[in-house]
Design an enzyme around this catalytic site. Sequence first.
Site, PDB file in Angstrom:
ATOM      1  N   GLY A  46       0.795  -1.111   0.019  1.00  0.00           N
ATOM      2  CA  GLY A  46       0.024  -0.049   0.170  1.00  0.00           C
ATOM      3  C   GLY A  46       1.039   1.460   0.051  1.00  0.00           C
ATOM      4  N   GLU A  47       0.607   2.135   0.733  1.00  0.00           N
ATOM      5  CA  GLU A  47       1.423   3.328   0.807  1.00  0.00           C
ATOM      6  C   GLU A  47       1.961   3.596   2.437  1.00  0.00           C
ATOM      7  OE1 GLU A  47       3.726   6.268   0.544  1.00  0.00           O
ATOM      8  OE2 GLU A  47       2.153   6.774   1.909  1.00  0.00           O
ATOM      9  N   SER A  48       3.184   3.160   2.635  1.00  0.00           N
ATOM     10  CA  SER A  48       3.689   3.205   4.000  1.00  0.00           C
ATOM     11  C   SER A  48       3.397   4.375   4.771  1.00  0.00           C
ATOM     12  CB  SER A  48       5.325   2.908   3.918  1.00  0.00           C
ATOM     13  OG  SER A  48       5.832   4.074   3.403  1.00  0.00           O
ATOM     14  N   CYS A  77       6.276  -5.215   0.426  1.00  0.00           N
ATOM     15  CA  CYS A  77       6.274  -3.853  -0.375  1.00  0.00           C
ATOM     16  C   CYS A  77       6.139  -2.973   0.957  1.00  0.00           C
ATOM     17  CB  CYS A  77       5.204  -3.755  -1.421  1.00  0.00           C
ATOM     18  SG  CYS A  77       5.821  -2.359  -2.635  1.00  0.00           S
ATOM     19  N   ARG A 103      13.022   3.341   0.117  1.00  0.00           N
ATOM     20  CA  ARG A 103      11.795   3.338  -0.555  1.00  0.00           C
ATOM     21  C   ARG A 103      12.001   3.765  -2.170  1.00  0.00           C
ATOM     22  NH1 ARG A 103       7.705   7.329   2.303  1.00  0.00           N
ATOM     23  NH2 ARG A 103       6.458   6.465   0.685  1.00  0.00           N
ATOM     24  N   ILE A 129       5.824  -2.665  -7.718  1.00  0.00           N
ATOM     25  CA  ILE A 129       4.908  -1.418  -7.955  1.00  0.00           C
ATOM     26  C   ILE A 129       5.720  -0.316  -7.035  1.00  0.00           C
ATOM     27  CG2 ILE A 129       2.791  -0.511  -8.041  1.00  0.00           C
ATOM     28  CD1 ILE A 129       1.868  -3.251  -8.596  1.00  0.00           C
ATOM     29  N   ARG A 130       6.184   0.566  -7.707  1.00  0.00           N
ATOM     30  CA  ARG A 130       6.988   1.640  -6.852  1.00  0.00           C
ATOM     31  C   ARG A 130       7.559   0.660  -5.742  1.00  0.00           C
ATOM     32  NH1 ARG A 130       2.957   5.479  -4.135  1.00  0.00           N
ATOM     33  NH2 ARG A 130       4.789   6.498  -3.801  1.00  0.00           N
ATOM     34  N   HIS A 165       5.239  -7.836  -4.837  1.00  0.00           N
ATOM     35  CA  HIS A 165       3.751  -8.193  -4.366  1.00  0.00           C
ATOM     36  C   HIS A 165       3.410  -9.663  -4.700  1.00  0.00           C
ATOM     37  CE1 HIS A 165       2.315  -4.241  -3.550  1.00  0.00           C
ATOM     38  NE2 HIS A 165       3.283  -3.734  -4.306  1.00  0.00           N
ATOM     39  N   GLU A 167       1.243 -11.187  -3.831  1.00  0.00           N
ATOM     40  CA  GLU A 167      -0.409 -11.585  -3.659  1.00  0.00           C
ATOM     41  C   GLU A 167      -0.954 -11.429  -5.058  1.00  0.00           C
ATOM     42  OE1 GLU A 167       0.101  -7.431  -3.317  1.00  0.00           O
ATOM     43  OE2 GLU A 167       1.288  -9.005  -2.671  1.00  0.00           O
TER      44      GLU A 167
END
Length: 197
Positions: A46-48, A77, A103, A129-130, A165, A167
């Site tokens: 997600g976004e940490s 991630c 990051r 992804i990022r 990721h 998942e």
Amino acid sequence: MKIGVVALQGAVTEHLTALSELGAEAIPVKEANQLRELDGLVLPGGESTAIRRLMDAAQLREHLQLFSREKPVFGTCAGLILLAKEVIGEEAHIGTMNVVVERNSFGRQIDSFITDVTVQERKIPAVFIRAPHIQSVGNNVEVLATVGDRIVLARDGHLLGCAFHPELTEDRYIFELFLEMVKKSASARLASHENVL
């Protein structure tokens, strides 16, 4: 076997699905009192920074720190960033895995890619992804996969950190690896308890 997935933000459903497919009882976690019943825990991507704010708002962070010192935790991630003892350019979050993480080291969203990585002599597809990467590891941390010279999967005792990721593919090998860690940890705790008695 009960495995929680911190359900504050990110790819929660995909992690719950992957764990359920492997026979685990997968539980979305939003409150600290849910941690008591768990054998292991996943911190999803997600976004940490957003997850950190939500963790603090839910008064979860200290409970996650305590949990991760005793029981297996798998960070994917953003989850890896949350677990890391040191994050370049910012304060650590949970900070219990003995790794240094950078990051967004593979670029922005537009730079996302899929490649194969080799984990214990097995090739698996990995979605980046990022994505962060592990810049360095502490003593006794086992490097499990790299992309070029960048570490993307590592194990620190009962903690597993993954830059990609798992998942988002149908390959469940990384989840199988984590569930095996959970089983070993539970057996060790049981043996320790029996020795005390």
